[in-house]
Design an enzyme around this catalytic site. Structure first.
Site, PDB file in Angstrom:
ATOM      1  N   GLU A 135      18.213 -22.449 -47.300  1.00 20.32           N
ATOM      2  CA  GLU A 135      19.323 -22.372 -46.188  1.00 20.32           C
ATOM      3  C   GLU A 135      18.844 -23.625 -45.684  1.00 20.32           C
ATOM      4  O   GLU A 135      18.254 -23.165 -44.728  1.00 20.32           O
ATOM      5  CB  GLU A 135      18.807 -20.965 -45.856  1.00 20.32           C
ATOM      6  CG  GLU A 135      19.135 -19.498 -46.872  1.00 20.32           C
ATOM      7  CD  GLU A 135      19.225 -18.761 -46.017  1.00 20.32           C
ATOM      8  OE1 GLU A 135      18.804 -18.352 -45.140  1.00 20.32           O
ATOM      9  OE2 GLU A 135      19.516 -17.058 -46.617  1.00 20.32           O
ATOM     10  N   GLU A 137      20.717 -25.064 -42.878  1.00 23.03           N
ATOM     11  CA  GLU A 137      21.643 -25.495 -41.613  1.00 23.03           C
ATOM     12  C   GLU A 137      21.492 -27.261 -40.702  1.00 23.03           C
ATOM     13  O   GLU A 137      21.034 -27.724 -41.232  1.00 23.03           O
ATOM     14  CB  GLU A 137      20.865 -24.489 -40.507  1.00 23.03           C
ATOM     15  CG  GLU A 137      20.702 -22.861 -40.954  1.00 23.03           C
ATOM     16  CD  GLU A 137      19.774 -22.224 -39.554  1.00 23.03           C
ATOM     17  OE1 GLU A 137      20.134 -21.151 -39.572  1.00 23.03           O
ATOM     18  OE2 GLU A 137      18.934 -22.922 -39.314  1.00 23.03           O
ATOM     19  N   GLU A 219      27.289 -21.488 -37.740  1.00 23.93           N
ATOM     20  CA  GLU A 219      26.501 -21.677 -37.553  1.00 23.93           C
ATOM     21  C   GLU A 219      26.386 -20.895 -35.883  1.00 23.93           C
ATOM     22  O   GLU A 219      26.870 -20.968 -35.206  1.00 23.93           O
ATOM     23  CB  GLU A 219      24.881 -22.255 -38.073  1.00 23.93           C
ATOM     24  CG  GLU A 219      23.988 -21.351 -39.028  1.00 23.93           C
ATOM     25  CD  GLU A 219      23.772 -20.151 -39.161  1.00 23.93           C
ATOM     26  OE1 GLU A 219      23.040 -19.674 -37.768  1.00 23.93           O
ATOM     27  OE2 GLU A 219      22.980 -19.968 -39.962  1.00 23.93           O
ATOM     28  N   HIS A 275      15.425 -22.037 -43.836  1.00 25.16           N
ATOM     29  CA  HIS A 275      14.669 -20.312 -44.610  1.00 25.16           C
ATOM     30  C   HIS A 275      15.096 -20.574 -46.240  1.00 25.16           C
ATOM     31  O   HIS A 275      15.610 -20.925 -47.270  1.00 25.16           O
ATOM     32  CB  HIS A 275      15.594 -19.714 -43.710  1.00 25.16           C
ATOM     33  CG  HIS A 275      15.810 -19.841 -42.612  1.00 25.16           C
ATOM     34  ND1 HIS A 275      17.027 -18.573 -42.359  1.00 25.16           N
ATOM     35  CD2 HIS A 275      15.329 -19.853 -41.675  1.00 25.16           C
ATOM     36  CE1 HIS A 275      17.327 -18.936 -40.360  1.00 25.16           C
ATOM     37  NE2 HIS A 275      16.108 -19.287 -40.711  1.00 25.16           N
ATOM     38  N   ARG A 346      14.610 -10.858 -37.880  1.00 24.02           N
ATOM     39  CA  ARG A 346      14.384 -12.114 -37.331  1.00 24.02           C
ATOM     40  C   ARG A 346      13.516 -12.401 -36.242  1.00 24.02           C
ATOM     41  O   ARG A 346      13.756 -14.110 -37.048  1.00 24.02           O
ATOM     42  CB  ARG A 346      16.141 -12.758 -37.878  1.00 24.02           C
ATOM     43  CG  ARG A 346      16.801 -12.333 -38.854  1.00 24.02           C
ATOM     44  CD  ARG A 346      18.335 -13.261 -38.649  1.00 24.02           C
ATOM     45  NE  ARG A 346      19.439 -13.229 -40.116  1.00 24.02           N
ATOM     46  CZ  ARG A 346      19.108 -12.724 -40.432  1.00 24.02           C
ATOM     47  NH1 ARG A 346      18.993 -10.495 -40.220  1.00 24.02           N
ATOM     48  NH2 ARG A 346      20.249 -12.538 -41.722  1.00 24.02           N
ATOM     49  N   ARG A 366      10.710 -18.104 -42.823  1.00 29.59           N
ATOM     50  CA  ARG A 366      11.869 -18.428 -41.614  1.00 29.59           C
ATOM     51  C   ARG A 366      11.220 -19.575 -41.014  1.00 29.59           C
ATOM     52  O   ARG A 366      12.149 -20.296 -40.293  1.00 29.59           O
ATOM     53  CB  ARG A 366      12.748 -17.182 -40.760  1.00 29.59           C
ATOM     54  CG  ARG A 366      13.125 -16.183 -41.760  1.00 29.59           C
ATOM     55  CD  ARG A 366      13.467 -14.710 -40.583  1.00 29.59           C
ATOM     56  NE  ARG A 366      14.666 -15.676 -39.068  1.00 29.59           N
ATOM     57  CZ  ARG A 366      15.496 -15.999 -39.795  1.00 29.59           C
ATOM     58  NH1 ARG A 366      16.370 -15.983 -40.759  1.00 29.59           N
ATOM     59  NH2 ARG A 366      16.239 -16.191 -38.175  1.00 29.59           N
TER      60      ARG A 366
END
Length: 476
Positions: A135, A137, A219, A275, A346, A366
């Site tokens: 993932e 960002e 985000e 992530h 998280r 993460r």
């Protein structure tokens, strides 16, 4: 969507059907940057996919000396796709680097290292497939200014979403006032989210180049976005990260914007992570699944997590590969630095997503970010995880509380390790802890990688005064 061609014959048919004029052979250097050589389709021959294409490896940072510079690019025909941005139809083909002196895949080629990691997994008997889902960002900005000189250092970035623009007189004469505010952008809709249409265009172009796109959204930070794509095996996902970064940056550029995956471009707002979801399979079964256990995690999965966390300080040299990476990894911005695992939480370095069944149980790591070379980052995590399985390494945890609220003393009292605070720290950890990588990364490669990072990142960063240092120290 997957592959467009399966073999060399299909490739030339694909080029004919799409009236391809050029073939762009691309490879990835140690930093993670793409490089390419474009050939006129008229002179591209089937034998080149077997015998390779000459290239100069001495021009790549950390690779070959000039007296042994000749290497070969070995095209992987199954990776072919049409470049959506060139004026003339161009087919892109990923390539590995072949060492003509040793007669084998080049030990410093990141994509070849990733392939070695996959082979190691299969040869070990621990599994036959490693699935990775990244993932990535990113920020979309309207303007960027950078100065780095002897007597001046500054940057200035701008996005119409920035709250600093509340009193800006735009050329249109109109200021809407609709902005996400600091830490206020998560899943926002228009008019606060200004990138809805731009993300949609990015998602459609990503589909054109072969990625299965699942979702897109705003985000947390101002100007920050994410586009989710389907997982794949280790090498396939690393290839897809390269495609994704290329497409997102190019679509932004063609729309008069600029996109960056830099971990921490905005002080005081959330940063960009990558992530990485992971699971190991064997004989069609997910080895991470353990029915009835904590978060349905098997012993295999728990030991895998333990391996990555126990080696995390050296893994960080690959997963968090810039000095800027560690500005993201501070408490309060959803970027975990405490090396434990948890279900749904998280604030832990490793999260087990909620409600995962037999096929979907996985571990989400993460801490990585997109300054990493995806081939090296994924390979290092896989090797660390497999070392954990072989040695049955138990991770700290699980810890289901908000770890961001713990003081340093409380973290130490519980015996929990922390992520390194600087790139220098992670590179020094790699010197001490690298035995788990020996089957895929040679000492020569690791030394070259460390030297390259010190030369291009650590030493230049440490040598430069910053505006904040002037603010604190000029009047001393």
């Amino acid at each position: 969507m997957g592959k467009f061609v399966n073999n060399v014959d299909e490739f030339f048919k694909f080029c004919e059907e799409n009236e391809v004029k050029f073939v762009d052979f691309r490879f990835t250097d140690m930093k993670g940057f793409w490089h390419s050589i474009s050939y006129n389709i008229k002179i591209v021959e089937p034998d080149q996919f077997k015998n390779g294409i000459p290239m100069d490896a001495s021009s790549m940072d950390g690779w070959q000396p000039i007296d042994k510079s000749d290497m070969l690019m070995m095209p992987d025909v199954e990776t072919a796709f049409l470049d959506p941005f060139t004026a003339d139809p161009t087919a892109v083909v990923f390539s590995d680097i072949f060492d003509i002196y040793k007669g084998e895949l080049y030990e410093k080629c990141p994509r070849s290292i990733a392939k070695k990691a996959m082979k190691y997994l299969k040869d070990s008997g621990l599994g036959d497939e490693a699935y990775f889902g990244a993932e990535n960002e990113f920020f979309i900005f309207d303007n960027v200014k950078i100065v780095d000189s002897t007597n001046c250092a500054m940057y200035e970035i701008d996005t119409e979403e920035g709250e600093w623009n509340d009193d800006t007189n735009f050329s249109s004469g109109y200021n809407s006032g609709h902005r996400p505010r600091k830490k206020g952008g998560y899943l926002m809709t228009q008019p606060i989210d200004t990138a809805t249409d731009l993300r949609a265009e990015m998602m459609q172009v990503l589909e054109q180049v072969g990625l299965d796109v699942m979702l897109g959204h705003h985000e947390v930070a101002q100007g920050q976005n994410e586009i989710g794509v389907k997982f794949g095996n280790l090498v396939e996902m690393a290839d897809n990260v390269q495609k994704l970064k290329y497409v997102i940056k190019m679509v932004a550029q063609l729309n008069g914007k600029t996109a960056t995956f830099m971990p921490k471009p905005l002080y005081g707002d959330n940063g960009n992570g990558m992530h990485v979801h992971q699971s190991i399979w064997k004989d069609g079964k997910n080895l991470f699944y353990g029915e009835g256990n904590y978060a349905n995690l098997s012993d295999f999965a728990r030991w895998y997590i333990g391996g990555v966390l126990s080696h995390a300080r050296s893994v960080a040299a690959f997963t968090n590969a810039s000095t800027n990476s560690y500005k993201r990894l501070i408490p309060g911005f959803e970027a975990p630095s405490i090396l434990t695992y948890s279900s749904q939480n998280r604030s832990a370095s490793v999260r087990i997503p909620y409600g995962a069944g037999e096929k979907s149980v996985r571990a989400e790591f993460r801490f990585p970010d997109s300054t990493s070379n995806p081939y090296l980052a994924f390979a290092a995590m896989l090797m660390a995880g497999l070392d954990g399985v072989k040695n049955k390494i138990e991770p700290a945890g699980p810890m289901d509380e908000n770890l961001f609220k713990l003081t340093l003393d409380e973290i130490r009292e519980r015996g929990i390790e922390q992520f390194p605070h600087t790139l220098r720290g992670s590179l020094e950890a790699l010197i001490r802890d690298r035995a788990y990588l020996k089957d895929i990364m040679s000492d020569d490669f690791i030394q070259a990688y460390q030297h390259m990072k010190f030369k291009t990142q650590v030493w230049p960063y440490e040598a430069r005064p910053t505006p904040y240092e002037f603010k604190m120290n000029f009047s001393c």
